[in-house]
Design an enzyme around this catalytic site. Sequence first.
Site, PDB file in Angstrom:
ATOM      1  N   GLU A 129     -32.002   2.056 -11.592  1.00  0.00           N
ATOM      2  CA  GLU A 129     -31.024   2.117 -10.889  1.00  0.00           C
ATOM      3  C   GLU A 129     -30.477   1.751  -9.589  1.00  0.00           C
ATOM      4  O   GLU A 129     -29.673   0.968  -9.069  1.00  0.00           O
ATOM      5  CB  GLU A 129     -30.671   3.708 -10.672  1.00  0.00           C
ATOM      6  N   ILE A 136     -25.481   4.143  -5.110  1.00  0.00           N
ATOM      7  CA  ILE A 136     -24.340   4.244  -5.931  1.00  0.00           C
ATOM      8  C   ILE A 136     -24.755   4.397  -7.489  1.00  0.00           C
ATOM      9  O   ILE A 136     -25.623   3.490  -7.975  1.00  0.00           O
ATOM     10  CB  ILE A 136     -23.366   3.335  -5.874  1.00  0.00           C
ATOM     11  N   GLU A 190     -33.319  -8.337   2.873  1.00  0.00           N
ATOM     12  CA  GLU A 190     -34.458  -8.471   2.144  1.00  0.00           C
ATOM     13  C   GLU A 190     -35.553  -8.936   3.063  1.00  0.00           C
ATOM     14  O   GLU A 190     -35.445  -9.452   4.408  1.00  0.00           O
ATOM     15  CB  GLU A 190     -34.236  -9.732   1.214  1.00  0.00           C
ATOM     16  N   ASP A 201     -29.734 -12.537  -3.647  1.00  0.00           N
ATOM     17  CA  ASP A 201     -29.626 -11.117  -4.100  1.00  0.00           C
ATOM     18  C   ASP A 201     -28.549 -10.638  -4.800  1.00  0.00           C
ATOM     19  O   ASP A 201     -28.626  -9.889  -5.857  1.00  0.00           O
ATOM     20  CB  ASP A 201     -29.558 -10.221  -2.596  1.00  0.00           C
ATOM     21  N   LYS A 205     -28.090  -9.042  -8.725  1.00  0.00           N
ATOM     22  CA  LYS A 205     -27.415  -7.908  -9.141  1.00  0.00           C
ATOM     23  C   LYS A 205     -26.226  -8.247 -10.084  1.00  0.00           C
ATOM     24  O   LYS A 205     -25.961  -7.297 -10.970  1.00  0.00           O
ATOM     25  CB  LYS A 205     -26.811  -7.243  -7.949  1.00  0.00           C
TER      26      LYS A 205
HETATM   27  P1  NDP Z   1     -40.401  -3.838   2.646  1.00  0.00           P
HETATM   28  O1  NDP Z   1     -40.638  -5.096   2.861  1.00  0.00           O
HETATM   29  O2  NDP Z   1     -39.878  -2.879   3.778  1.00  0.00           O
HETATM   30  O3  NDP Z   1     -41.736  -2.969   2.031  1.00  0.00           O
HETATM   31  C1  NDP Z   1     -42.512  -3.697   1.219  1.00  0.00           C
HETATM   32  C2  NDP Z   1     -43.836  -2.916   1.160  1.00  0.00           C
HETATM   33  O4  NDP Z   1     -44.682  -3.590  -0.084  1.00  0.00           O
HETATM   34  C3  NDP Z   1     -44.636  -2.946   2.033  1.00  0.00           C
HETATM   35  O5  NDP Z   1     -45.099  -1.413   2.131  1.00  0.00           O
HETATM   36  C4  NDP Z   1     -45.911  -3.747   2.030  1.00  0.00           C
HETATM   37  O6  NDP Z   1     -47.134  -3.232   2.298  1.00  0.00           O
HETATM   38  C5  NDP Z   1     -45.854  -3.658   0.489  1.00  0.00           C
HETATM   39  N1  NDP Z   1     -46.667  -5.007  -0.209  1.00  0.00           N
HETATM   40  C6  NDP Z   1     -46.093  -6.257   0.020  1.00  0.00           C
HETATM   41  N2  NDP Z   1     -46.899  -6.849  -0.830  1.00  0.00           N
HETATM   42  C7  NDP Z   1     -47.866  -6.276  -1.369  1.00  0.00           C
HETATM   43  C8  NDP Z   1     -49.064  -6.141  -1.999  1.00  0.00           C
HETATM   44  N3  NDP Z   1     -49.565  -7.761  -2.322  1.00  0.00           N
HETATM   45  N4  NDP Z   1     -49.905  -5.405  -2.457  1.00  0.00           N
HETATM   46  C9  NDP Z   1     -49.567  -4.089  -2.288  1.00  0.00           C
HETATM   47  N5  NDP Z   1     -48.449  -3.722  -1.596  1.00  0.00           N
HETATM   48  C10 NDP Z   1     -47.690  -4.971  -0.936  1.00  0.00           C
HETATM   49  O7  NDP Z   1     -39.330  -3.774   1.413  1.00  0.00           O
HETATM   50  P2  NDP Z   1     -38.167  -2.842   0.915  1.00  0.00           P
HETATM   51  O8  NDP Z   1     -38.536  -1.275   1.021  1.00  0.00           O
HETATM   52  O9  NDP Z   1     -36.980  -3.008   1.823  1.00  0.00           O
HETATM   53  O10 NDP Z   1     -37.795  -3.218  -0.500  1.00  0.00           O
HETATM   54  C11 NDP Z   1     -38.726  -2.810  -1.502  1.00  0.00           C
HETATM   55  C12 NDP Z   1     -38.000  -3.136  -2.935  1.00  0.00           C
HETATM   56  O11 NDP Z   1     -36.791  -2.413  -2.914  1.00  0.00           O
HETATM   57  C13 NDP Z   1     -37.376  -4.918  -3.012  1.00  0.00           C
HETATM   58  O12 NDP Z   1     -37.574  -5.058  -4.260  1.00  0.00           O
HETATM   59  C14 NDP Z   1     -35.822  -4.734  -2.584  1.00  0.00           C
HETATM   60  O13 NDP Z   1     -35.240  -5.828  -2.933  1.00  0.00           O
HETATM   61  C15 NDP Z   1     -35.709  -3.353  -3.032  1.00  0.00           C
HETATM   62  N6  NDP Z   1     -34.752  -2.766  -2.558  1.00  0.00           N
HETATM   63  C16 NDP Z   1     -34.378  -2.740  -1.133  1.00  0.00           C
HETATM   64  C17 NDP Z   1     -33.353  -1.929  -0.459  1.00  0.00           C
HETATM   65  C18 NDP Z   1     -33.179  -1.871   1.028  1.00  0.00           C
HETATM   66  O14 NDP Z   1     -32.167  -1.563   1.481  1.00  0.00           O
HETATM   67  N7  NDP Z   1     -34.267  -2.199   1.784  1.00  0.00           N
HETATM   68  C19 NDP Z   1     -32.260  -1.510  -1.201  1.00  0.00           C
HETATM   69  C20 NDP Z   1     -32.575  -1.686  -2.620  1.00  0.00           C
HETATM   70  C21 NDP Z   1     -33.458  -2.433  -3.328  1.00  0.00           C
HETATM   71  P3  NDP Z   1     -47.218  -3.189   4.065  1.00  0.00           P
HETATM   72  O15 NDP Z   1     -46.551  -2.156   4.445  1.00  0.00           O
HETATM   73  O16 NDP Z   1     -48.595  -3.088   4.218  1.00  0.00           O
HETATM   74  O17 NDP Z   1     -46.558  -4.326   4.581  1.00  0.00           O
HETATM   75  N1  HSE Z   2     -30.899  -6.625   0.964  1.00  0.00           N
HETATM   76  C1  HSE Z   2     -29.977  -5.811  -0.018  1.00  0.00           C
HETATM   77  C2  HSE Z   2     -28.574  -5.836   0.681  1.00  0.00           C
HETATM   78  C3  HSE Z   2     -30.740  -4.459  -0.188  1.00  0.00           C
HETATM   79  O1  HSE Z   2     -28.334  -6.055   1.623  1.00  0.00           O
HETATM   80  O2  HSE Z   2     -27.796  -5.174  -0.252  1.00  0.00           O
HETATM   81  C4  HSE Z   2     -30.012  -3.544  -1.159  1.00  0.00           C
HETATM   82  O3  HSE Z   2     -30.142  -4.179  -2.476  1.00  0.00           O
END
Ligand code: NDP
Ligand code: HSE
Length: 433
Positions: A129, A136, A190, A201, A205
Site C-alpha cells: 500500500e 492514502i 528519494e 518515481d 507508481k
Molecule cells: P532512507 O534513505 O531514508 O532509508 C533507507 C534505509 O535503508 C536506511 O536505514 C539505510 O541504512 C538502509 N539501507 C540502505 N542500503 C542498505 C543495505 N544494503 N543493507 C541494509 N540496509 C540498507 O529511505 P526512505 O525511508 O525514504 O525510503 C525507503 C523506501 O520507502 C524506498 O523504497 C522509498 O521509495 C519508499 N518510500 C519513501 C517515502 C518517503 O516519503 N520517504 C514514501 C513512500 C515510499 P542506514 O540508515 O544505515 O543508511
Molecule cells: N519521493 C516520493 C515522493 C516519496 O516525493 O512522492 C513518496 O513515494
Amino acid sequence: MRSEPIRVALLGCGTVGGEVARLLTEQAGELAARAGAPVELAGIAVRRPDKHPELPPELLTADAAKLVTAEDVDVVVELIGGIEPTRTWLLDALRAGKSVVTANKALLSEHSAELSEAADASGADLYFEAAVAGAIPLLRPLRESLAGDRITRVMGIVNGTTNYILSAMDSTGAGYAEALDEASRLGYAEADPTADVDGYDAASKAAILASLAFHTRVTAADVHREGIAAVTASDIAAAKMLNRTVKLLAICERVTSEDGGESVSARVHPVMIPRAHQLAGVSGAFNAVYVEADAAGELMFYGQGAGGAPTASAVLGDLVAVARNRVLGGLGPRESAHAGLPVRPMGQTPTRYHVSLDVADRPGVLAQVAQVFAANGVSIAAVRQRDRLSTASLVIVTHLAPDAALESTVDEIGKMDVVREVVSVMRVEGEDQ
Ligand code: NDP
Ligand code: HSE
C-alpha cells in the site's frame, strides 16, 4: 489473542523505517489487539549499524540477506528501496514462506510479476500500500473495494517532491533548486532525487496503478515519462495568465478504439489544469488521485503522499493485515492480470496542447500558424493574441488529437520564420474537449 508473536524483520530504518520501528514499539498493545497476536521486531537491517544508537543493539544487523530467511521471522518489511540487492532478498524471503510488506515502487514496477509468482508458490502475502501515494489508502480500494467494477481512468498527483516544488514555484516564486533542497530535507525526496524530478518515481507508481486498475501487467518501461526539470518560469507564468496552474500528473486510461478493441495508456508528464480544478488546490507534498469506474462513478483520494510518519501508517496497515492472515489462516489478494490488455504508445494517445508563441506582428501570420495545425490534423479550440511593439504573443489551445500529431505540429511551428520564440508548450487536462 494468540500468545505466539508474529516476528518481523525490518529492512531499512531511515525516514520511513525509523517511523515504523517507533510506531511498532509505541503502539505494541493496540497493534497486538488488532492483529490477534503480538507483533514483535525480530531484527533490523541497516547499512551502517554504528549510525543507529537509537535502536536496540541486539536487533541491529548489516546482514539483511541472513535476516530475511531467519527461521524465527514471519514477515519481512522492506524499507530500503532500489532494485538490487532488494529484489534478491525479497525473493529469498518469499520463497522461504515469509510474507512481505514493501514501499518499494521502483522494484514493484519492474518485478511485481516475479515477486507475486514467488508469493503464490510458497503461500505468502505480498502487500505494498505504501508504494503509491504515501498514507492514502488507494491500492486496497483498487485491489479489493473496486474489484467488482470496471475502472476506466486513474489520474492524479502521485509524487510529493515534484508537487512541493511546483507549488512553491507557483505560490511563492521560489526557485527550483531551493524548493528541491527543502523537499529533501523534509524527507519527501528519494535517495536520488532525480527519480522524483525526472518522473521515474511517478512512472513507477503509474505502472502499479495501471496494473491494478486494468488487471494487466504494466511495467515502468510501458509508461510515457516526462519530469519537471524542463518546466520553466515562463510555463508557470503562461499558466497563471490563463488562470491555470502546472502539475505533474500520472494518467492511466482504458482506451477503446473504433473497432471496439481495448488498450491501456499510462503516462506521466506536466500538465496545465484550471485553477478551479480540484487537483489545482493540492499543494506541498500532498497527493490526490481520481478514479473513474463504470458503476461507482468518480472517486477522489487525498492525503499526505510522502514523509516518514504518513508512509509508516500505510506500512503498519499492511503489517496488521498480514499478521491477521497469519493468525486466522488464509491469504490477502493475489495478483490479478487476467485482462492482459496491450499498452498503447504515447504517440497514439489523445491529448490536448497549450502552445504559447511570440510571432512577427504582421498580416497573415496567424493564418500561417493555423495552417500548420490544420496540416497535421489538429483542430484549434481557442486562440488569444496580445500585441507588443513588433511582436505578437499567441496562445493556442487545441482540441484532442494524437500526441504524435501535436508534437510534430510544435516541431514545425518552431522552425517557421515568422515564429520568434516558442515560449511554452504543455499538455492541458481538466477542461472540456
Ligand atoms: P532512507 O534513505 O531514508 O532509508 C533507507 C534505509 O535503508 C536506511 O536505514 C539505510 O541504512 C538502509 N539501507 C540502505 N542500503 C542498505 C543495505 N544494503 N543493507 C541494509 N540496509 C540498507 O529511505 P526512505 O525511508 O525514504 O525510503 C525507503 C523506501 O520507502 C524506498 O523504497 C522509498 O521509495 C519508499 N518510500 C519513501 C517515502 C518517503 O516519503 N520517504 C514514501 C513512500 C515510499 P542506514 O540508515 O544505515 O543508511
Ligand atoms: N519521493 C516520493 C515522493 C516519496 O516525493 O512522492 C513518496 O513515494
